[in-house]
Motif scaffolding. Structure first.
Motif, PDB file in Angstrom:
ATOM      1  N   ASP A  51      12.724   2.946   5.055  1.00  0.00           N
ATOM      2  CA  ASP A  51      12.076   4.205   4.634  1.00  0.00           C
ATOM      3  C   ASP A  51      12.057   4.608   3.180  1.00  0.00           C
ATOM      4  O   ASP A  51      11.110   4.936   2.531  1.00  0.00           O
ATOM      5  CB  ASP A  51      12.579   5.435   5.409  1.00  0.00           C
ATOM      6  CG  ASP A  51      12.329   5.420   6.852  1.00  0.00           C
ATOM      7  OD1 ASP A  51      11.376   4.668   7.343  1.00  0.00           O
ATOM      8  OD2 ASP A  51      12.905   6.140   7.762  1.00  0.00           O
ATOM      9  N   SER A  52      13.450   4.334   2.539  1.00  0.00           N
ATOM     10  CA  SER A  52      13.372   4.448   1.266  1.00  0.00           C
ATOM     11  C   SER A  52      12.621   3.405   0.355  1.00  0.00           C
ATOM     12  O   SER A  52      11.980   3.738  -0.498  1.00  0.00           O
ATOM     13  CB  SER A  52      14.810   4.304   0.852  1.00  0.00           C
ATOM     14  OG  SER A  52      15.954   5.248   1.587  1.00  0.00           O
ATOM     15  N   SER A  54       9.853   2.103   1.496  1.00  0.00           N
ATOM     16  CA  SER A  54       8.495   2.445   1.637  1.00  0.00           C
ATOM     17  C   SER A  54       8.153   3.612   0.825  1.00  0.00           C
ATOM     18  O   SER A  54       6.970   3.540   0.218  1.00  0.00           O
ATOM     19  CB  SER A  54       8.085   2.969   3.060  1.00  0.00           C
ATOM     20  OG  SER A  54       8.571   1.960   4.306  1.00  0.00           O
ATOM     21  N   LEU A  55       8.844   4.549   0.704  1.00  0.00           N
ATOM     22  CA  LEU A  55       8.463   5.798  -0.057  1.00  0.00           C
ATOM     23  C   LEU A  55       8.394   5.405  -1.570  1.00  0.00           C
ATOM     24  O   LEU A  55       7.636   5.793  -2.436  1.00  0.00           O
ATOM     25  CB  LEU A  55       9.603   7.046  -0.200  1.00  0.00           C
ATOM     26  CG  LEU A  55       9.336   7.582   1.388  1.00  0.00           C
ATOM     27  CD1 LEU A  55      10.355   8.696   1.494  1.00  0.00           C
ATOM     28  CD2 LEU A  55       8.050   8.387   1.656  1.00  0.00           C
ATOM     29  N   PHE A  58       5.079   3.671  -2.519  1.00  0.00           N
ATOM     30  CA  PHE A  58       4.072   4.640  -2.706  1.00  0.00           C
ATOM     31  C   PHE A  58       4.217   5.182  -4.163  1.00  0.00           C
ATOM     32  O   PHE A  58       3.294   5.691  -4.828  1.00  0.00           O
ATOM     33  CB  PHE A  58       3.915   5.399  -1.671  1.00  0.00           C
ATOM     34  CG  PHE A  58       3.229   4.896  -0.380  1.00  0.00           C
ATOM     35  CD1 PHE A  58       1.836   4.857  -0.488  1.00  0.00           C
ATOM     36  CD2 PHE A  58       3.838   4.518   0.665  1.00  0.00           C
ATOM     37  CE1 PHE A  58       1.014   4.183   0.653  1.00  0.00           C
ATOM     38  CE2 PHE A  58       3.117   3.988   1.735  1.00  0.00           C
ATOM     39  CZ  PHE A  58       1.725   3.658   1.703  1.00  0.00           C
ATOM     40  N   ILE A  59       5.682   5.674  -4.555  1.00  0.00           N
ATOM     41  CA  ILE A  59       5.726   6.423  -5.524  1.00  0.00           C
ATOM     42  C   ILE A  59       5.342   5.453  -7.000  1.00  0.00           C
ATOM     43  O   ILE A  59       4.798   5.989  -7.767  1.00  0.00           O
ATOM     44  CB  ILE A  59       7.204   7.124  -5.864  1.00  0.00           C
ATOM     45  CG1 ILE A  59       7.414   8.068  -4.798  1.00  0.00           C
ATOM     46  CG2 ILE A  59       7.456   7.082  -7.047  1.00  0.00           C
ATOM     47  CD1 ILE A  59       8.759   8.442  -4.552  1.00  0.00           C
ATOM     48  N   VAL A 125       5.216  -1.338   5.003  1.00  0.00           N
ATOM     49  CA  VAL A 125       5.072   0.197   5.062  1.00  0.00           C
ATOM     50  C   VAL A 125       4.380   0.915   5.967  1.00  0.00           C
ATOM     51  O   VAL A 125       3.147   0.526   5.905  1.00  0.00           O
ATOM     52  CB  VAL A 125       4.655   0.630   3.666  1.00  0.00           C
ATOM     53  CG1 VAL A 125       4.699   2.143   3.532  1.00  0.00           C
ATOM     54  CG2 VAL A 125       5.403  -0.031   2.477  1.00  0.00           C
ATOM     55  N   PHE A 127       3.547   4.262   8.754  1.00  0.00           N
ATOM     56  CA  PHE A 127       3.987   5.875   8.818  1.00  0.00           C
ATOM     57  C   PHE A 127       3.083   6.434  10.230  1.00  0.00           C
ATOM     58  O   PHE A 127       2.198   5.807  10.562  1.00  0.00           O
ATOM     59  CB  PHE A 127       3.156   6.707   7.649  1.00  0.00           C
ATOM     60  CG  PHE A 127       3.955   6.705   6.350  1.00  0.00           C
ATOM     61  CD1 PHE A 127       5.039   7.346   6.136  1.00  0.00           C
ATOM     62  CD2 PHE A 127       3.602   5.712   5.396  1.00  0.00           C
ATOM     63  CE1 PHE A 127       5.894   7.255   4.902  1.00  0.00           C
ATOM     64  CE2 PHE A 127       4.350   5.466   4.214  1.00  0.00           C
ATOM     65  CZ  PHE A 127       5.299   6.211   3.898  1.00  0.00           C
ATOM     66  N   PHE A 373      -2.268   9.258  -2.219  1.00  0.00           N
ATOM     67  CA  PHE A 373      -1.395   8.661  -1.385  1.00  0.00           C
ATOM     68  C   PHE A 373      -2.112   8.040   0.055  1.00  0.00           C
ATOM     69  O   PHE A 373      -1.815   6.852   0.337  1.00  0.00           O
ATOM     70  CB  PHE A 373      -0.553   9.506  -0.645  1.00  0.00           C
ATOM     71  CG  PHE A 373       0.758   9.075   0.092  1.00  0.00           C
ATOM     72  CD1 PHE A 373       1.953   8.752  -0.598  1.00  0.00           C
ATOM     73  CD2 PHE A 373       0.669   8.722   1.353  1.00  0.00           C
ATOM     74  CE1 PHE A 373       3.114   8.344   0.344  1.00  0.00           C
ATOM     75  CE2 PHE A 373       1.483   8.418   2.115  1.00  0.00           C
ATOM     76  CZ  PHE A 373       2.884   8.073   1.561  1.00  0.00           C
ATOM     77  N   TYR A 377      -2.595   4.068   1.039  1.00  0.00           N
ATOM     78  CA  TYR A 377      -2.234   3.583   2.172  1.00  0.00           C
ATOM     79  C   TYR A 377      -3.233   2.690   3.085  1.00  0.00           C
ATOM     80  O   TYR A 377      -3.225   2.007   3.843  1.00  0.00           O
ATOM     81  CB  TYR A 377      -1.776   4.752   3.154  1.00  0.00           C
ATOM     82  CG  TYR A 377      -1.167   4.212   4.570  1.00  0.00           C
ATOM     83  CD1 TYR A 377       0.110   3.838   4.588  1.00  0.00           C
ATOM     84  CD2 TYR A 377      -2.023   4.284   5.631  1.00  0.00           C
ATOM     85  CE1 TYR A 377       0.687   3.389   5.710  1.00  0.00           C
ATOM     86  CE2 TYR A 377      -1.353   3.954   6.914  1.00  0.00           C
ATOM     87  CZ  TYR A 377       0.128   3.425   7.012  1.00  0.00           C
ATOM     88  OH  TYR A 377       0.528   3.025   8.038  1.00  0.00           O
TER      89      TYR A 377
END
Length: 643
Positions: A51-52, A54-55, A58-59, A125, A127, A373, A377
């Motif tokens: 999860d980290s 993945s975020l 995107f950042i 990634v 969601f 975002f 995606y």
């Protein structure tokens, strides 16, 4: 009868052996339980790491997008919007993740956009689709309502409602029926390997009818294109998203009785229509009521003394509208949209100066990040979604159906609307609206919400391709299309309201505003504004005399302290006679058409206007200005240098 001693002695060793076996089993069970707990902890730690990553991915994508946007703006590049750029970066990362990382499992596992069922690819990634609806969509939709330029929106309200409601319904059914024919063709040629029902085609029509001309509107705003065209496109896209999501929910709720649950049933059809009306009206009321409650809280408390608390309350009340509507079985998109419009119209007037600036900037930033975002995606999903179904016949048919549906949406409705409009929707406006039917975040969010069946997987894959094409090709061709259609650019919204003769300006303002809205405006100005805000006439002058006590309690003290009405920046819905005075040279022109020469007079803000000699001197120096006085506000428009 008791057994002899020699017969009972062997029982003791057996008991001892049994006890020892139980202790060994307990030790073995405890060891396996500890191993399971250790494995669970490792799995949770690995999930947290994924999860980290993945975020962080995107950042980094958003950071790279922002830097590239700055470069494009610095170089004045307009052929690619930031959303298209975010999609490109998402595609690049998707290719790297799909083909540049090894698989962690020797077998394939069906893909699901959820955290419980992850695809087996390193650093992939994913969601939960509900993340898009509950976290990313609310700030996008709320910002659309909160930043609405109400003056031009309400001047074209009738046309916007026709395009958004009737046009979206027409587009949905035309696309749905055309795609049903395409599905029948695919079945004949043997390219359909599973079931694809008529209701699935209608659902696809509702999903793909959600327009999102974010690229076109951004270019319009940057080039200052015609304000009426901007209002028509923006208003249609804002309400169109709300209509599309409710329409898709109504189609899903269509359940005919009998053995064939996908055949036409009149009772089920009218039930779906009732579901549509009920969900939309309920969501509308919930959003409006939340906005009214927030306005009352900010009016009758002294939160304006604490801007941080005021901004926090405004943010929470606005976001909770979406979740409250979803929890009650309504549509949060519709609720948060009308909450944003209500907040802008009422609550905004009660906020402190700091809170006004903070709320505008806060939701603008959230809107920017959430939108980019989602588009990032989309680029990732093209390669990381492992159940894509690309059918050339279905894709080509979808593009043709979208084109025909948009044409049937724009041109016939424009013809009917022009029968009742004094200021007609010109052919170049209609062509531009036809061209600007991009698909974007809402269509993607609706398509990804359910990818469990064969038909829905095909619809999702096709929707992705349509979004890519419209954002890149159609969005990139906006500037050449504006030039080719000879649509005005570099138009000042205030100047456009003053263009033409006096009678034309007056007729455009008073006659083209929807008659229903004119009635609403009178009621709102005399009663709702004084009740919910610190502006408007005192209720003691508008309510009957027997309501004197209630009027004094609900009227804000600021109304009595300030003789001039407190107004927000863009609340000029309808300019009435006497509200507008234009000073040009030696002539003063009012909205009621009266004009006359003057020498030295005083404008409404107390400033002395120029005499004939002063005006002549300024004209010689090239420094003459247009002075516009609107209800006490003096606006100055510099003349362009024609040299």
């Amino acid at each position: 009868m008791a057994l002899p001693l020699r017969r009972r002695l062997p029982v003791l060793p057996l008991l001892l052996l049994a006890a020892g076996g139980l202790r060994a089993a307990e030790r073995s069970g405890g060891s396996s339980s500890a191993m399971e707990e250790l494995a669970t902890e490792k799995e949770a730690e690995e999930s947290h790491r994924q999860d980290s990553v993945s975020l962080l991915t995107f950042i980094l994508l958003l950071t790279l997008t922002i830097l590239t946007i700055w470069l494009f703006k610095h170089r004045r590049v307009r052929f690619l919007h930031e959303t298209g750029l975010a999609m490109i970066y998402g595609l690049i990362v998707g290719v790297i993740l799909r083909y540049g990382t090894p698989s962690t499992s020797g077998h394939d596992k069906p893909f699901s956009c959820s955290q419980e069922d992850r695809p087996f690819t390193t650093l992939l990634v994913t969601f939960d689709p509900e993340v898009f609806f509950n976290i990313l969509l609310p700030p996008i939709i709320f910002h659309a309502g909160y930043s609405l330029k109400k003056r031009h929106f309400f001047r074209n309200l009738g046309s916007i409602l026709a395009y958004a409601f009737l046009g979206t319904a027409v587009s949905c059914f035309i696309i749905g029926n055309l795609m049903y024919g395409v599905v029948k063709l695919m079945k004949l040629v043997g390219q359909l390997s599973d079931k694809f029902y008529y209701t699935d085609c209608l659902l696809f029509g509702a999903i793909i009818s959600a327009t999102d001309p974010v690229t076109v509107l951004a270019i319009f705003n940057e080039l200052h294109a015609d304000v009426d065209l901007y209002a028509l496109l923006f208003g249609e896209s804002v309400l169109n998203d709300a209509v599309a999501i409710v329409l898709s929910s109504s189609i899903v709720a269509y359940q005919p009785t009998g053995e064939n649950t996908h055949a036409f049933d009149a009772a089920a059809f009218f039930k779906s229509v009732g579901v549509f009306l009920g969900i939309f009206s309920g969501s509308f009321m919930m959003g409006a009521v939340t906005g009214v409650v927030t306005a009352l809280v900010t009016k009758f408390t002294k939160l304006h003394c604490f801007p941080l608390l005021e901004t926090a309350l405004f943010f929470l009340m606005s976001w909770s509208t979406f979740l409250l509507a979803e929890a009650c079985g309504f549509t949060g998109v519709v609720a948060v949209l009308f909450c944003g419009i209500t907040q802008a119209h009422y609550t905004y007037n009660n906020l402190s100066v700091e809170s006004r600036s903070r709320t505008k900037q806060l939701f603008e930033v959230l809107h920017f990040l959430a939108e980019n975002f989602i588009f990032s995606y989309m680029g990732l999903a093209l390669f990381t979604f492992q159940k894509h179904i690309f059918s050339p016949v279905f894709i080509i048919g979808a593009f043709i159906a979208i084109f025909l549906g948009r044409a049937a949406h724009i041109y016939p409705l424009s013809f009917l609307l022009n029968l009742g409009r004094r200021h007609k929707i010109s052919w170049n406006f209609q062509h531009m609206m036809m061209f600007s039917g991009l698909r974007g975040a809402m269509a993607f969010a609706l398509a990804i919400r359910d990818t469990a069946t064969y038909s829905h997987q095909m619809m999702f894959s096709t929707t992705l391709l349509i979004v890519f094409f419209t954002v890149w090709i159609v969005g990139g061709g906006t500037t050449p299309m504006l030039s080719w259609l000879n649509i005005r650019i570099c138009v000042d919204s205030y100047k456009s309201a003053l263009d033409g003769p006096d009678s034309e300006r007056r007729n455009r303002t008073k006659q083209e505003s929807a008659w229903l809205f004119r009635l609403w405006y009178s009621f709102d100005h005399n009663y709702l504004k004084p009740i919910l805000t610190h502006s408007g006439p005192p209720l003691t002058t508008t309510l009957p005399s027997w309501c004197g006590l209630l009027a004094r309690c609900l009227t804000s003290p600021q109304v009595y302290d300030n003789q001039e009405q407190l107004r927000e920046e863009d609340s000029d819905f309808i300019l009435n006679d006497g509200d507008l005075t234009v000073t040009y040279g030696d002539t003063t022109i009012t909205a009621n058409g009266s004009s006359g020469p003057h020498t030295a007079t005083t404008s409404l803000d107390g400033r002395r206007t120029k005499s004939r000699s002063e005006e002549a001197l300024e004209c010689d120096l090239g420094a003459a200005d247009h002075e516009v006085t609107s209800r006490g506000t003096r606006l100055v428009f510099p003349l362009e240098d024609n040299a």
